[in-house]
Design an enzyme around this catalytic site. Structure first.
Site, short mmCIF file in Angstrom:
data_model
loop_
_atom_site.label_atom_id
_atom_site.label_comp_id
_atom_site.label_asym_id
_atom_site.label_seq_id
_atom_site.Cartn_x
_atom_site.Cartn_y
_atom_site.Cartn_z
CG ASP A 19 -3.19 -10.35 -2.76
OD1 ASP A 19 -2.37 -10.67 -3.63
OD2 ASP A 19 -3.09 -9.31 -2.08
CG ASN A 67 -2.39 -8.78 -11.57
OD1 ASN A 67 -3.37 -9.49 -11.34
ND2 ASN A 67 -1.81 -8.07 -10.60
C1 IPE Z 1 -5.40 -8.31 -6.81
O1 IPE Z 1 -4.19 -8.60 -6.22
C2 IPE Z 1 -5.54 -9.01 -8.11
C3 IPE Z 1 -5.74 -10.45 -8.04
C4 IPE Z 1 -5.85 -11.16 -6.95
C5 IPE Z 1 -5.83 -11.11 -9.32
P1 IPE Z 1 -2.90 -7.70 -6.45
O2 IPE Z 1 -1.80 -8.35 -5.71
O3 IPE Z 1 -2.68 -7.47 -7.90
O4 IPE Z 1 -3.33 -6.33 -5.78
P2 IPE Z 1 -2.45 -5.13 -5.21
O5 IPE Z 1 -1.41 -4.81 -6.24
O6 IPE Z 1 -1.82 -5.62 -3.94
O7 IPE Z 1 -3.42 -4.03 -4.96
C1 IPE Z 2 -2.40 -13.17 -6.10
O1 IPE Z 2 -1.17 -13.33 -5.50
C2 IPE Z 2 -2.43 -13.64 -7.54
C3 IPE Z 2 -2.45 -12.55 -8.51
C4 IPE Z 2 -2.50 -11.28 -8.26
C5 IPE Z 2 -2.35 -12.91 -9.90
P1 IPE Z 2 0.00 -12.27 -5.69
O2 IPE Z 2 0.82 -12.71 -6.85
O3 IPE Z 2 -0.49 -10.90 -5.75
O4 IPE Z 2 0.80 -12.53 -4.35
P2 IPE Z 2 1.43 -11.42 -3.40
O5 IPE Z 2 0.33 -10.47 -3.04
O6 IPE Z 2 2.54 -10.77 -4.16
O7 IPE Z 2 1.91 -12.21 -2.22
MG MG Z 3 -0.88 -9.47 -4.38
#
Ligand code: IPE
Ligand code: IPE
Ligand code: MG
Length: 238
Positions: A19, A67
């Protein structure tokens, strides 16, 4: 004092919630997809470092069933990255003895992406040195419901004798060991629907490091924290 880090018993199976890509990119004034691209570099580094540190399986969360709530452009970028990762890295990973498996809800994926995934899995199925599991379009609740439906179908509707071990065989992770350690980067302290069944007794390590900045030293630090934990599984030992 002697460096004892070499003596650590590494966890067999590490799972990572990768993340922080979006925030990493935004803080540089760049589009979120730029952070996701850089995140793939961290993934390559994590696979290499995990193998070097004695870990046998790495499961990474790369796209969740939630997502899809993101803008279509970002969703497309994330799908494109999976294709490109397989296209660019499959030969090398196959040669290095890595067995690749993708878990998640593949009914939502296009036929050609399913073929790409099946090819990568078939190509590396005999490899035993290291296992890389990519959780893509994966959600723990979705996985459990899909498993329940299949178990129900197979049993003809009578699940009264179903055991935990039998049920676990219906999960996408069938025949895989549970994760010993779950690492979440990016500063949030939640599971976000990752490996809900399998992480029942995993140790959790949370780090503020954003995924694109995560490297071997960060992985090593997490393994050191893990090595100091006492796992009791509900018992009183240790
Ligand atoms: C979790 O991250 C999913 C992945 C890393 C693929 P998210 O960014 O989607 O999670 P939330 O929305 O902060 O809980
Ligand atoms: C993790 O990074 C990747 C996925 C969830 C696909 P994020 O895209 O959630 O990045 P932040 O949390 O918004 O910084
Ligand atoms: Mg995230």
């Amino acid at each position: 004092m002697a460096d004892t880090s070499e003596l650590l018993v590494p966890p067999h199976h590490v799972a990572i919630i990768m993340d922080g890509n979006g925030r990493w990119a935004s803080s540089r004034g760049r589009p979120r997809a730029f952070g996701h691209r850089q995140g793939v570099e961290s993934l390559r580094e994590a696979v290499r470092a995990a193998g070097d540190l004695g870990v046998k399986q790495l499961t990474v969360f790369s796209f969740s069933t939630e997502n899809w709530r993101r803008p279509a452009e970002e969703v497309e970028a994330l799908f494109e990255l999976l294709r490109r990762f397989v296209a660019a890295d499959l030969d090398r990973l196959a040669d290095e003895g890595v067995c690749i498996k993708v878990i998640g809800r593949n009914e939502d994926l296009s036929d050609d992406l399913v073929k790409i995934i099946e090819n990568a899995e078939a190509r590396t199925a005999q490899n035993t040195k290291f296992k890389l599991v990519i959780a893509f379009n994966y959600g723990g609740r979705d996985e459990i419901v899909r498993a329940a439906r299949r178990a129900c179908r197979d049993s003809g509707g009578d699940l009264s004798g179903l055991t935990e071990a039998e049920f676990a065989k219906y999960l996408d992770t069938t025949d895989m060991p549970d994760p010993d350690l779950v690492i979440r980067t990016g500063g949030e302290h939640r599971v976000s629907n990752f490996l809900l069944w399998q992480a029942a007794y995993a140790e959790f390590v949370f780090t503020d490091v954003l995924w694109p900045d995560f490297g071997e030293a960060d992985l090593k630090a997490a393994l050191e924290v893990y090595a100091r934990r006492k796992r009791r599984y509900g018992g009183v030992n240790g």
